[in-house]
Write a protein that holds these residues in place. Structure first.
Motif, PDB file in Angstrom:
ATOM      1  N   THR A   7       0.838  -1.200   0.000  1.00 17.84           N
ATOM      2  CA  THR A   7       0.000   0.000   0.000  1.00 17.84           C
ATOM      3  C   THR A   7       0.873   1.250   0.000  1.00 17.84           C
ATOM      4  N   ALA A   8       1.923   1.233   0.758  1.00 16.30           N
ATOM      5  CA  ALA A   8       2.828   2.381   0.805  1.00 16.30           C
ATOM      6  C   ALA A   8       3.534   2.562  -0.541  1.00 16.30           C
ATOM      7  N   MET A   9       3.949   1.470  -1.173  1.00  9.28           N
ATOM      8  CA  MET A   9       4.611   1.563  -2.470  1.00  9.28           C
ATOM      9  C   MET A   9       3.645   2.093  -3.531  1.00  9.28           C
ATOM     10  N   ARG A  10       2.393   1.629  -3.475  1.00  5.45           N
ATOM     11  CA  ARG A  10       1.415   2.087  -4.447  1.00  5.45           C
ATOM     12  C   ARG A  10       1.074   3.565  -4.215  1.00  5.45           C
ATOM     13  N   THR A  11       1.048   3.988  -2.978  1.00  3.51           N
ATOM     14  CA  THR A  11       0.712   5.369  -2.664  1.00  3.51           C
ATOM     15  C   THR A  11       1.828   6.321  -3.072  1.00  3.51           C
ATOM     16  N   TYR A  12       3.066   5.946  -2.799  1.00  7.84           N
ATOM     17  CA  TYR A  12       4.193   6.839  -3.059  1.00  7.84           C
ATOM     18  C   TYR A  12       4.946   6.506  -4.343  1.00  7.84           C
TER      19      TYR A  12
END
Length: 90
Positions: A7-12
């Motif tokens: 989720t963090a990789m997709r967000t940033y």
């Protein structure tokens, strides 16, 4: 933990991929410049200049006073597209 990381990789992702793409592009640009050398400005003549020169070369061997009459020119023109299927009038 993995879902949080994804989720963090997709967000940033835009914040990470843009600098990476910028660095890769800059390295590729400079590598290409290093391999091919600096570009030299072209001194090509334009299309219109080449056409005018060609037409002048064609006219060198011809007599400018010997031209076709208008009737001779019209003899070789194709018929209009709309009149092709109409029967010939006699």
């Amino acid at each position: 933990m993995w879902p949080v990381l994804w989720t963090a990789m997709r967000t940033y992702a835009p914040y990470v991929t843009f600098p990476v793409a910028l660095v890769v592009g800059a390295v590729g640009y400079h590598l290409e410049w290093f391999l091919t050398g600096p570009s030299k400005p072209r001194e090509e003549r334009g299309i219109l200049e080449l056409r005018e020169e060609r037409k002048l070369q064609e006219q060198l061997g011809k007599d400018g006073t010997q031209v076709l009459s208008l009737k001779e020119k019209l003899e070789f023109t194709p018929k209009a597209a709309l009149n092709r299927n109409r029967p010939e009038e006699s």
